[in-house]
Design a protein around this motif. Structure first.
Motif, PDB file in Angstrom:
ATOM      1  N   MET A 101      23.543  47.649  45.979  1.00 42.06           N
ATOM      2  CA  MET A 101      23.835  47.833  47.404  1.00 42.06           C
ATOM      3  C   MET A 101      24.848  46.801  47.864  1.00 42.06           C
ATOM      4  O   MET A 101      25.063  45.786  47.200  1.00 42.06           O
ATOM      5  CB  MET A 101      22.550  47.666  48.243  1.00 42.06           C
ATOM      6  CG  MET A 101      21.491  48.713  47.979  1.00 42.06           C
ATOM      7  SD  MET A 101      19.988  48.434  48.954  1.00 42.06           S
ATOM      8  CE  MET A 101      20.490  49.048  50.563  1.00 42.06           C
ATOM      9  N   ASN A 102      25.434  47.051  49.039  1.00 36.74           N
ATOM     10  CA  ASN A 102      26.228  46.025  49.697  1.00 36.74           C
ATOM     11  C   ASN A 102      25.270  45.142  50.498  1.00 36.74           C
ATOM     12  O   ASN A 102      24.937  45.446  51.634  1.00 36.74           O
ATOM     13  CB  ASN A 102      27.273  46.650  50.619  1.00 36.74           C
ATOM     14  CG  ASN A 102      28.039  45.580  51.390  1.00 36.74           C
ATOM     15  OD1 ASN A 102      28.066  44.405  50.990  1.00 36.74           O
ATOM     16  ND2 ASN A 102      28.654  45.977  52.501  1.00 36.74           N
ATOM     17  N   LEU A 103      24.811  44.057  49.868  1.00 32.79           N
ATOM     18  CA  LEU A 103      23.976  43.082  50.573  1.00 32.79           C
ATOM     19  C   LEU A 103      24.779  41.792  50.684  1.00 32.79           C
ATOM     20  O   LEU A 103      25.957  41.761  50.316  1.00 32.79           O
ATOM     21  CB  LEU A 103      22.664  42.877  49.812  1.00 32.79           C
ATOM     22  CG  LEU A 103      21.819  44.148  49.615  1.00 32.79           C
ATOM     23  CD1 LEU A 103      20.581  43.862  48.773  1.00 32.79           C
ATOM     24  CD2 LEU A 103      21.405  44.741  50.953  1.00 32.79           C
ATOM     25  N   ARG A 104      24.147  40.730  51.153  1.00 38.83           N
ATOM     26  CA  ARG A 104      24.900  39.480  51.366  1.00 38.83           C
ATOM     27  C   ARG A 104      25.567  38.986  50.091  1.00 38.83           C
ATOM     28  O   ARG A 104      24.984  39.033  49.017  1.00 38.83           O
ATOM     29  CB  ARG A 104      23.964  38.392  51.896  1.00 38.83           C
ATOM     30  CG  ARG A 104      23.982  38.303  53.411  1.00 38.83           C
ATOM     31  CD  ARG A 104      23.157  37.128  53.875  1.00 38.83           C
ATOM     32  NE  ARG A 104      23.689  35.864  53.435  1.00 38.83           N
ATOM     33  CZ  ARG A 104      22.946  34.760  53.291  1.00 38.83           C
ATOM     34  NH1 ARG A 104      21.666  34.795  53.527  1.00 38.83           N
ATOM     35  NH2 ARG A 104      23.511  33.651  52.906  1.00 38.83           N
ATOM     36  N   GLY A 105      26.810  38.507  50.226  1.00 40.58           N
ATOM     37  CA  GLY A 105      27.529  37.930  49.088  1.00 40.58           C
ATOM     38  C   GLY A 105      28.136  39.003  48.196  1.00 40.58           C
ATOM     39  O   GLY A 105      28.224  40.181  48.563  1.00 40.58           O
ATOM     40  N   ASN A 106      28.533  38.597  46.985  1.00 38.85           N
ATOM     41  CA  ASN A 106      29.172  39.518  46.048  1.00 38.85           C
ATOM     42  C   ASN A 106      28.157  40.520  45.515  1.00 38.85           C
ATOM     43  O   ASN A 106      26.977  40.205  45.380  1.00 38.85           O
ATOM     44  CB  ASN A 106      29.775  38.732  44.894  1.00 38.85           C
ATOM     45  CG  ASN A 106      30.853  37.791  45.399  1.00 38.85           C
ATOM     46  OD1 ASN A 106      31.683  38.176  46.219  1.00 38.85           O
ATOM     47  ND2 ASN A 106      30.824  36.550  44.944  1.00 38.85           N
ATOM     48  N   ASP A 107      28.650  41.725  45.225  1.00 37.21           N
ATOM     49  CA  ASP A 107      27.730  42.801  44.856  1.00 37.21           C
ATOM     50  C   ASP A 107      27.815  43.226  43.387  1.00 37.21           C
ATOM     51  O   ASP A 107      26.811  43.612  42.802  1.00 37.21           O
ATOM     52  CB  ASP A 107      27.992  44.005  45.761  1.00 37.21           C
ATOM     53  CG  ASP A 107      27.861  43.620  47.225  1.00 37.21           C
ATOM     54  OD1 ASP A 107      26.747  43.227  47.617  1.00 37.21           O
ATOM     55  OD2 ASP A 107      28.868  43.645  47.954  1.00 37.21           O
ATOM     56  N   LEU A 108      29.028  43.163  42.804  1.00 33.59           N
ATOM     57  CA  LEU A 108      29.203  43.592  41.408  1.00 33.59           C
ATOM     58  C   LEU A 108      29.999  42.539  40.665  1.00 33.59           C
ATOM     59  O   LEU A 108      30.839  41.854  41.250  1.00 33.59           O
ATOM     60  CB  LEU A 108      30.001  44.904  41.343  1.00 33.59           C
ATOM     61  CG  LEU A 108      29.342  46.196  41.798  1.00 33.59           C
ATOM     62  CD1 LEU A 108      30.377  47.322  41.801  1.00 33.59           C
ATOM     63  CD2 LEU A 108      28.168  46.565  40.888  1.00 33.59           C
ATOM     64  N   ILE A 144      33.335  41.917  42.895  1.00 29.70           N
ATOM     65  CA  ILE A 144      33.504  42.917  43.949  1.00 29.70           C
ATOM     66  C   ILE A 144      32.485  42.624  45.051  1.00 29.70           C
ATOM     67  O   ILE A 144      31.281  42.548  44.786  1.00 29.70           O
ATOM     68  CB  ILE A 144      33.248  44.348  43.409  1.00 29.70           C
ATOM     69  CG1 ILE A 144      34.273  44.725  42.318  1.00 29.70           C
ATOM     70  CG2 ILE A 144      33.252  45.373  44.546  1.00 29.70           C
ATOM     71  CD1 ILE A 144      35.675  45.009  42.794  1.00 29.70           C
ATOM     72  N   ASP A 145      32.989  42.404  46.277  1.00 29.59           N
ATOM     73  CA  ASP A 145      32.116  42.343  47.451  1.00 29.59           C
ATOM     74  C   ASP A 145      32.377  43.608  48.261  1.00 29.59           C
ATOM     75  O   ASP A 145      33.464  43.783  48.804  1.00 29.59           O
ATOM     76  CB  ASP A 145      32.406  41.089  48.288  1.00 29.59           C
ATOM     77  CG  ASP A 145      31.411  40.933  49.443  1.00 29.59           C
ATOM     78  OD1 ASP A 145      30.626  41.890  49.690  1.00 29.59           O
ATOM     79  OD2 ASP A 145      31.416  39.873  50.087  1.00 29.59           O
ATOM     80  N   LEU A 146      31.392  44.488  48.310  1.00 29.49           N
ATOM     81  CA  LEU A 146      31.577  45.787  48.968  1.00 29.49           C
ATOM     82  C   LEU A 146      31.849  45.634  50.462  1.00 29.49           C
ATOM     83  O   LEU A 146      32.360  46.536  51.111  1.00 29.49           O
ATOM     84  CB  LEU A 146      30.360  46.683  48.714  1.00 29.49           C
ATOM     85  CG  LEU A 146      30.084  46.988  47.228  1.00 29.49           C
ATOM     86  CD1 LEU A 146      28.800  47.788  47.065  1.00 29.49           C
ATOM     87  CD2 LEU A 146      31.257  47.742  46.607  1.00 29.49           C
ATOM     88  N   GLU A 147      31.510  44.464  50.986  1.00 28.93           N
ATOM     89  CA  GLU A 147      31.778  44.172  52.392  1.00 28.93           C
ATOM     90  C   GLU A 147      33.281  44.237  52.684  1.00 28.93           C
ATOM     91  O   GLU A 147      33.693  44.624  53.779  1.00 28.93           O
ATOM     92  CB  GLU A 147      31.235  42.767  52.721  1.00 28.93           C
ATOM     93  CG  GLU A 147      31.148  42.435  54.191  1.00 28.93           C
ATOM     94  CD  GLU A 147      30.249  43.375  54.963  1.00 28.93           C
ATOM     95  OE1 GLU A 147      29.255  43.871  54.388  1.00 28.93           O
ATOM     96  OE2 GLU A 147      30.556  43.630  56.139  1.00 28.93           O
ATOM     97  N   ASP A 148      34.105  43.879  51.688  1.00 33.32           N
ATOM     98  CA  ASP A 148      35.569  43.896  51.876  1.00 33.32           C
ATOM     99  C   ASP A 148      36.074  45.295  52.212  1.00 33.32           C
ATOM    100  O   ASP A 148      37.143  45.446  52.794  1.00 33.32           O
ATOM    101  CB  ASP A 148      36.284  43.403  50.604  1.00 33.32           C
ATOM    102  CG  ASP A 148      35.992  41.925  50.333  1.00 33.32           C
ATOM    103  OD1 ASP A 148      35.538  41.233  51.265  1.00 33.32           O
ATOM    104  OD2 ASP A 148      36.207  41.489  49.186  1.00 33.32           O
ATOM    105  N   ILE A 184      25.154  42.367  40.948  1.00 35.55           N
ATOM    106  CA  ILE A 184      24.627  41.109  41.493  1.00 35.55           C
ATOM    107  C   ILE A 184      23.569  41.442  42.555  1.00 35.55           C
ATOM    108  O   ILE A 184      22.458  40.931  42.523  1.00 35.55           O
ATOM    109  CB  ILE A 184      25.771  40.246  42.071  1.00 35.55           C
ATOM    110  CG1 ILE A 184      26.770  39.900  40.955  1.00 35.55           C
ATOM    111  CG2 ILE A 184      25.205  38.981  42.731  1.00 35.55           C
ATOM    112  CD1 ILE A 184      28.027  39.201  41.442  1.00 35.55           C
ATOM    113  N   ASN A 185      23.945  42.332  43.481  1.00 36.95           N
ATOM    114  CA  ASN A 185      22.948  42.802  44.452  1.00 36.95           C
ATOM    115  C   ASN A 185      22.267  44.050  43.894  1.00 36.95           C
ATOM    116  O   ASN A 185      22.388  45.163  44.415  1.00 36.95           O
ATOM    117  CB  ASN A 185      23.590  43.046  45.816  1.00 36.95           C
ATOM    118  CG  ASN A 185      23.642  41.753  46.621  1.00 36.95           C
ATOM    119  OD1 ASN A 185      22.664  40.995  46.630  1.00 36.95           O
ATOM    120  ND2 ASN A 185      24.754  41.491  47.274  1.00 36.95           N
ATOM    121  N   CYS A 186      21.551  43.828  42.805  1.00 36.69           N
ATOM    122  CA  CYS A 186      20.807  44.881  42.113  1.00 36.69           C
ATOM    123  C   CYS A 186      19.570  45.238  42.945  1.00 36.69           C
ATOM    124  O   CYS A 186      18.910  44.345  43.487  1.00 36.69           O
ATOM    125  CB  CYS A 186      20.377  44.324  40.761  1.00 36.69           C
ATOM    126  SG  CYS A 186      19.287  45.371  39.793  1.00 36.69           S
TER     127      CYS A 186
HETATM  128 CA   LIG Z   1      28.190  42.234  49.745  1.00 33.95          CA
END
Ligand SMILES: [Ca+2]
Ligand SMILES: [Ca+2]
Ligand SMILES: [Ca+2]
Length: 312
Positions: A101-108, A144-148, A184-186
């Motif tokens: 998911m796109n959670l806090r911080g980097n995701d992948l 990858i930060d999905l927030e971007d 990372i945000n598994c």
């Molecule tokens: Ca994120």
């Protein structure tokens, strides 16, 4: 003074414990750097959906797509523990025992290896059909930060597609070289229809719920430290305030049983969120839809200590 000394010993041992807990899930990127994947080995891509090898091709020994699955295992450039995509090639992988998911911080984190860092485009999908651009990896940036890309923080994704951007086309490992793909945000998200856990209008777990929650606790135990988010929902029948209270009590019953099954001394964090009828999955306009809305959602995600340790 002596008390201060003991206090220092206690603080130091707490710090060491925290470091030790983290060291389990640290993966090497190169000789000097590593990346922390909070939920460890479950977090990596599990199966190949498709591989369209690019042109020019890499040498045959570097073209086995299954080398991109599971935890990273790159050792040296000569040993093909990774797959080279070929110029403009693309690789699609699925996560089958987890999502992200796109959670806090980097995701992948994309473990792109070898002497040259080749640019690649990263796309993600919930269902393997509709794709969303998630970012580029290039010049040694593999995060990858999905927030971007303003990607929803409600959705769970299960697919990643990596497309080489034609930067290095002539080497024996033409195209991006992928050793592993880590979330990372598994998350591990499981939705239960409330009928499986509770009788109508009741918040005490029914006897047949035991086996379901026992299986759930076994899934949770695949990760050592995690947050367990328990979310309760009802349909729109009855009063809103009553439904909210009912979903609250049901969340508490599930939490209590999981604490019992996992042990009070375990290192899991619990978070409860009750929505009553306020967050339906579908319109409450048919009996089937109402049944879909009566649900308990369990999400296993990185522990709170991880989120405290990251800056943004
Ligand atoms: Ca994120
Ligand atoms: Ca996995
Ligand atoms: Ca590998």
């Amino acid at each position: 003074m002596r008390y201060l000394f003991f206090l220092w010993i206690i603080l130091a041992s707490m710090l060491l414990n925290e470091l030790y807990a983290q060291s389990e899930n640290i993966y090497k990127i190169n000789r000097h750097e590593s990346v922390y994947i909070p939920l460890g080995k479950v977090s990596f891509a599990d199966s190949i959906v498709g591989f369209n090898i690019g042109n020019p091709l890499p040498f045959k020994k570097y073209s086995d797509s299954s080398q991109a699955l599971n935890a990273p295992n790159y050792t040296t450039y000569d040993i093909p523990n990774y797959v080279s995509l070929g110029c403009k090639g693309n690789l699609t992988v699925a996560f089958t025992d987890n999502g992200f998911m796109n959670l806090r911080g980097n995701d992948l984190y994309i473990f792109e290896v070898g002497p040259s860092k080749e640019a690649a485009k990263i796309e993600i999908s919930e269902n393997g059909d509709e794709w969303i651009f998630a970012g580029n990896i290039t010049g040694g940036k593999s995060i990858i930060d999905l927030e971007d890309q303003n990607i929803s923080s409600e959705k769970v994704f299960y697919f990643v597609r990596i497309t080489d951007q034609k930067k290095v086309c002539n080497s024996k490992t033409a195209g991006a070289d992928i050793d592993a793909i880590g979330a990372i945000n598994c998350v591990i998200k499981i939705t239960f229809n409330t009928e499986f856990l509770f009788d109508f209008d009741k918040h005490e777990l029914k006897p047949s719920a035991d086996i379901i929650l026992q299986q759930l606790s076994e899934t949770i135990q695949k990760v050592e430290n995690a947050t367990i988010l328990i979310e309760g929902h009802t349909d729109s029948d009855g009063k809103g305030a009553y439904n909210l209270a009912l979903s609250q009590k049901r969340c508490l019953s599930v939490e209590k049983e999981l604490i019992f099954l996992l042990g009070e001394q375990s290192t899991y964090d619990y978070e409860l969120a009750s929505y009553g009828e306020n967050n339906p999955k579908v319109l409450n306009n048919t009996e089937e839809n109402k049944q879909l809305n009566r649900r308990v959602e369990i999400t296993i995600l990185p522990p709170q200590s991880y989120y405290r340790s990251i800056k943004n």
